[in-house]
Design an enzyme around this catalytic site. Sequence first.
Site, PDB file in Angstrom:
ATOM      1  N   LYS A 118       0.837  -1.212   0.000  1.00  0.00           N
ATOM      2  CA  LYS A 118       0.000   0.000   0.000  1.00  0.00           C
ATOM      3  C   LYS A 118       0.867   1.256   0.000  1.00  0.00           C
ATOM      4  O   LYS A 118       0.493   2.278  -0.561  1.00  0.00           O
ATOM      5  CB  LYS A 118      -0.966  -0.001   1.197  1.00  0.00           C
ATOM      6  CG  LYS A 118      -2.112  -0.969   0.999  1.00  0.00           C
ATOM      7  CD  LYS A 118      -3.318  -0.628   1.845  1.00  0.00           C
ATOM      8  CE  LYS A 118      -4.470  -1.562   1.546  1.00  0.00           C
ATOM      9  NZ  LYS A 118      -5.557  -1.486   2.497  1.00  0.00           N
ATOM     10  N   LYS A 200      -3.057 -10.905  -7.167  1.00  0.00           N
ATOM     11  CA  LYS A 200      -4.333 -11.180  -6.479  1.00  0.00           C
ATOM     12  C   LYS A 200      -5.455 -10.350  -7.105  1.00  0.00           C
ATOM     13  O   LYS A 200      -5.222  -9.204  -7.483  1.00  0.00           O
ATOM     14  CB  LYS A 200      -4.125 -10.782  -5.013  1.00  0.00           C
ATOM     15  CG  LYS A 200      -5.201 -11.178  -4.075  1.00  0.00           C
ATOM     16  CD  LYS A 200      -4.982 -10.519  -2.715  1.00  0.00           C
ATOM     17  CE  LYS A 200      -5.320  -9.058  -2.732  1.00  0.00           C
ATOM     18  NZ  LYS A 200      -5.566  -8.402  -1.467  1.00  0.00           N
ATOM     19  N   LYS A 203     -10.024  -5.176  -5.508  1.00  0.00           N
ATOM     20  CA  LYS A 203     -11.025  -4.166  -5.882  1.00  0.00           C
ATOM     21  C   LYS A 203     -10.372  -2.819  -6.172  1.00  0.00           C
ATOM     22  O   LYS A 203     -10.999  -1.942  -6.748  1.00  0.00           O
ATOM     23  CB  LYS A 203     -12.150  -4.062  -4.845  1.00  0.00           C
ATOM     24  CG  LYS A 203     -11.710  -3.876  -3.421  1.00  0.00           C
ATOM     25  CD  LYS A 203     -12.872  -4.141  -2.447  1.00  0.00           C
ATOM     26  CE  LYS A 203     -12.347  -4.270  -1.033  1.00  0.00           C
ATOM     27  NZ  LYS A 203     -13.153  -4.927  -0.097  1.00  0.00           N
TER      28      LYS A 203
HETATM   29  P1  TYM Z   1     -10.715  -6.815   2.553  1.00  0.00           P
HETATM   30  O1  TYM Z   1     -11.822  -5.848   2.678  1.00  0.00           O
HETATM   31  O2  TYM Z   1      -9.551  -6.452   1.683  1.00  0.00           O
HETATM   32  O3  TYM Z   1     -11.266  -8.198   2.024  1.00  0.00           O
HETATM   33  C1  TYM Z   1     -12.355  -8.873   2.643  1.00  0.00           C
HETATM   34  C2  TYM Z   1     -12.074 -10.367   2.659  1.00  0.00           C
HETATM   35  O4  TYM Z   1     -11.876 -10.857   1.320  1.00  0.00           O
HETATM   36  C3  TYM Z   1     -10.662 -11.599   1.243  1.00  0.00           C
HETATM   37  N1  TYM Z   1     -10.073 -11.417  -0.093  1.00  0.00           N
HETATM   38  C4  TYM Z   1      -9.768 -12.435  -0.913  1.00  0.00           C
HETATM   39  N2  TYM Z   1      -9.898 -13.757  -0.805  1.00  0.00           N
HETATM   40  C5  TYM Z   1      -9.509 -14.518  -1.850  1.00  0.00           C
HETATM   41  N3  TYM Z   1      -8.996 -13.998  -3.017  1.00  0.00           N
HETATM   42  C6  TYM Z   1      -8.850 -12.669  -3.167  1.00  0.00           C
HETATM   43  N4  TYM Z   1      -8.383 -12.166  -4.299  1.00  0.00           N
HETATM   44  C7  TYM Z   1      -9.249 -11.813  -2.090  1.00  0.00           C
HETATM   45  N5  TYM Z   1      -9.253 -10.453  -1.919  1.00  0.00           N
HETATM   46  C8  TYM Z   1      -9.759 -10.247  -0.680  1.00  0.00           C
HETATM   47  C9  TYM Z   1      -9.776 -10.992   2.329  1.00  0.00           C
HETATM   48  O5  TYM Z   1      -8.754 -11.884   2.722  1.00  0.00           O
HETATM   49  C10 TYM Z   1     -10.786 -10.728   3.425  1.00  0.00           C
HETATM   50  O6  TYM Z   1     -10.998 -11.904   4.178  1.00  0.00           O
HETATM   51  N6  TYM Z   1      -8.100  -6.243   6.794  1.00  0.00           N
HETATM   52  C11 TYM Z   1      -9.264  -6.879   6.213  1.00  0.00           C
HETATM   53  C12 TYM Z   1     -10.564  -6.511   6.894  1.00  0.00           C
HETATM   54  C13 TYM Z   1     -10.556  -6.719   8.375  1.00  0.00           C
HETATM   55  C14 TYM Z   1     -10.685  -7.959   9.058  1.00  0.00           C
HETATM   56  C15 TYM Z   1     -10.670  -7.636  10.432  1.00  0.00           C
HETATM   57  C16 TYM Z   1     -10.803  -9.279   8.621  1.00  0.00           C
HETATM   58  C17 TYM Z   1     -10.463  -5.733   9.318  1.00  0.00           C
HETATM   59  N7  TYM Z   1     -10.549  -6.289  10.567  1.00  0.00           N
HETATM   60  C18 TYM Z   1     -10.756  -8.637  11.410  1.00  0.00           C
HETATM   61  C19 TYM Z   1     -10.896 -10.274   9.603  1.00  0.00           C
HETATM   62  C20 TYM Z   1     -10.873  -9.951  10.960  1.00  0.00           C
HETATM   63  C21 TYM Z   1      -9.379  -6.434   4.748  1.00  0.00           C
HETATM   64  O7  TYM Z   1      -8.872  -5.419   4.354  1.00  0.00           O
HETATM   65  O8  TYM Z   1     -10.181  -7.231   3.989  1.00  0.00           O
END
Ligand code: TYM
Length: 339
Positions: A118, A200, A203
Amino acid sequence: MVQFSKDKKTIFSGAQPTGNLHIGNYLGALRNWALLQNDYNCIYCVVDMHAITVRQVPAELRKRSLETLARYMACGIDPEKVIFFIQSHVPEHAQLSWVLNCSTMFGELSRMTQFKDKTARHADNVNAGLFTYPVLMAADILLYNADLVPVGDDQKQHLELARDVAGRFNAAYSPTFTLPEPYILKTSSRIMSLTDPTKKMSKSDTNTQSWVSLLDTRDDIIKKFKRAVTDSGSEIRADAERPGITNLINIYSSFSGKSVEETEKEFEGKGYGDFKAAVGEVCADALGKIRENFDSFMNDRAQLDRIITEGAQAAEAIARKTISKVYRKIGFYSPEAKK
Ligand code: TYM
């Protein structure tokens, strides 16, 4: 109000209300959230405080927060069974985050690969929140003493940090936090970009051909898979040397419920064209239902507002107990505490 059972383990997870959720988010996380809701006490959060580590347009963030909740519900997550809430509605997340900052080492945070990525992408806004983001994530999980955290592979390092910080706090002040385990499924934990399968699916990728949104139309979905970048060769076989076809096999297997081996067998002797069409169809069938559900949930704003208001109350009731315990253990004075 959702009633939790004392006999069940607790699950916590969250997604950021930035951009459209895509099939990586769905297969890596949201679908599992829905599958686990009957067997666990589940708490699912829209993490708007995480989202502001990158500059957001305020009106968009507000709108997307509610839409993200409606997407969770459209994926089959039932507000009668789980606690749903928006992170900024429960101030204990920020409170615990500060305390845990003081148990997290600078060196640990410097090693986080998402921070490095990032930083490269947002070189003009390398703020302290971006750096301490994993501590807020640890606070999210530890506030509820979650046993299990269903996430995609990209969050594994953050989860390991949460365990390390929890362990360090427990050792310094006496057992307080449950050490959370990741829940990561092999075939769907890392869905790759359709235009560059070495990256990966994300979004934040400005090339909309690289990802399939949960709300894309059937035609768009089929076209995106038709154009998906594959490798040289023609066999439908998963292989680390062929990331393009391997990614499509993982997507097909995840949507169809078939194993990778079953998928390879089903398409033996068939070409890439036939296979890409089949992946598009199976994905479009699954997402069609999600799109319909989403529209109907978004049409009932009062219901969404009620769900997040009740969800925040339920989450805060749990979070408040944890923060009181933590404040007492670290030595913060309280007039109400027993002498
Ligand atoms: P975020 O918003 O980027 O993504 C949400 C969830 O989607 C999963 N993910 C993927 N899984 C498979 N292939 C991909 N290409 C892919 N892109 C995203 C992410 O692994 C995630 O599970 N930091 C986290 C949000 C968060 C969180 C938490 C998660 C904040 N606090 C506590 C679990 C527990 C995030 O940015 O996810």
